[in-house]
Design a protein around this motif. Structure first.
Motif, PDB file in Angstrom:
ATOM      1  N   PRO A  22       0.782  -1.234   0.000  1.00  0.00           N
ATOM      2  CA  PRO A  22       0.000   0.000   0.000  1.00  0.00           C
ATOM      3  C   PRO A  22       0.812   1.282   0.000  1.00  0.00           C
ATOM      4  N   GLU A  65      -7.119   3.538  -8.185  1.00  0.00           N
ATOM      5  CA  GLU A  65      -6.663   3.007  -6.901  1.00  0.00           C
ATOM      6  C   GLU A  65      -7.407   3.668  -5.737  1.00  0.00           C
ATOM      7  N   TYR A  66      -7.759   4.914  -5.913  1.00  0.00           N
ATOM      8  CA  TYR A  66      -8.507   5.628  -4.869  1.00  0.00           C
ATOM      9  C   TYR A  66     -10.011   5.551  -5.082  1.00  0.00           C
ATOM     10  N   PRO A  69     -11.938   1.644  -4.040  1.00  0.00           N
ATOM     11  CA  PRO A  69     -12.342   1.397  -2.646  1.00  0.00           C
ATOM     12  C   PRO A  69     -13.471   2.321  -2.192  1.00  0.00           C
ATOM     13  N   SER A  86     -10.219   0.655   7.195  1.00  0.00           N
ATOM     14  CA  SER A  86      -9.697  -0.263   6.189  1.00  0.00           C
ATOM     15  C   SER A  86      -8.291   0.137   5.759  1.00  0.00           C
ATOM     16  N   PHE A  87      -8.091   1.419   5.515  1.00  0.00           N
ATOM     17  CA  PHE A  87      -6.781   1.894   5.085  1.00  0.00           C
ATOM     18  C   PHE A  87      -5.728   1.644   6.166  1.00  0.00           C
ATOM     19  N   MET A  90      -5.004  -1.995   6.492  1.00  0.00           N
ATOM     20  CA  MET A  90      -4.206  -2.482   5.372  1.00  0.00           C
ATOM     21  C   MET A  90      -2.718  -2.197   5.604  1.00  0.00           C
ATOM     22  N   ALA A 106      -7.192  -4.920   5.841  1.00  0.00           N
ATOM     23  CA  ALA A 106      -8.184  -4.037   5.205  1.00  0.00           C
ATOM     24  C   ALA A 106      -9.590  -4.410   5.664  1.00  0.00           C
ATOM     25  N   VAL A 131     -15.442  -2.426   1.264  1.00  0.00           N
ATOM     26  CA  VAL A 131     -14.127  -1.801   1.217  1.00  0.00           C
ATOM     27  C   VAL A 131     -13.097  -2.810   0.727  1.00  0.00           C
ATOM     28  N   THR A 135     -10.925  -2.502  -2.714  1.00  0.00           N
ATOM     29  CA  THR A 135      -9.469  -2.496  -2.597  1.00  0.00           C
ATOM     30  C   THR A 135      -8.850  -3.604  -3.435  1.00  0.00           C
TER      31      THR A 135
END
Length: 158
Positions: A22, A65-66, A69, A86-87, A90, A106, A131, A135
């Motif tokens: 990540p 990528e943003y 999710p 989640s972030f 991860m 995540a 989420v 992801t």
């Protein structure tokens, strides 16, 4: 020139690794590797059109990528706490148990975030799944784009 080729090959590997880590952007490294190989070989292996298409794909992939999710979050009803959980999960999971902790973290982080927001267990699990799915879809897109660039890099070497 051989140094540029070696550096480009290293960037291809870093780019592939960056698709699942990540904190490391994958496709930009792959694209930079293509540019280095082009410079090393006098701009002959790839056409300008090819490099422009790969550059556009790189930018689009990074935007997705943003977005993916967030789309998963929205689709499955997660709150901002679920997304940020989640972030954080991860990142922590990737540091503690790479690369599998990335996936588990995540999901667990999203569920924990939703529970901290006062949602019931069923809603928290559903949001966690959203989420997680977004992801993983973003990761898959990055892997495909990086894989394509790595394929063309290797092909141009020989």
């Amino acid at each position: 020139m051989i140094l540029l080729v070696i550096l480009g090959a290293i960037l291809q590997l870093v780019g592939l690794a960056g698709c699942v880590l990540p904190w490391l952007a994958g496709p930009p490294f792959n694209f930079l590797g293509l540019i280095l190989l082009s410079v090393a070989k006098g701009w002959k292996p790839f056409s300008p059109t090819f490099l422009i298409v790969m550059g556009v794909l790189t930018v689009m992939t990074m935007a997705l990528e943003y977005a993916m999710p967030l789309a998963g979050t929205r689709r499955f009803g997660a709150s901002k706490r679920g997304f940020w959980g989640s972030f954080i999960g991860m990142v922590v999971g990737a540091l503690v148990f790479p690369p599998f902790g990335l996936v588990a973290g995540a999901f667990a982080g999203a569920v924990a975030g939703e529970l901290s927001a006062g949602k019931d267990r069923s809603s928290a699990l559903r949001a966690g799944w959203g989420v997680f799915a977004g992801t993983m879809a973003a990761m898959a897109v990055k892997l495909v784009v990086s894989g394509i660039m790595t394929f063309y890099f290797v092909r141009a070497l020989f």
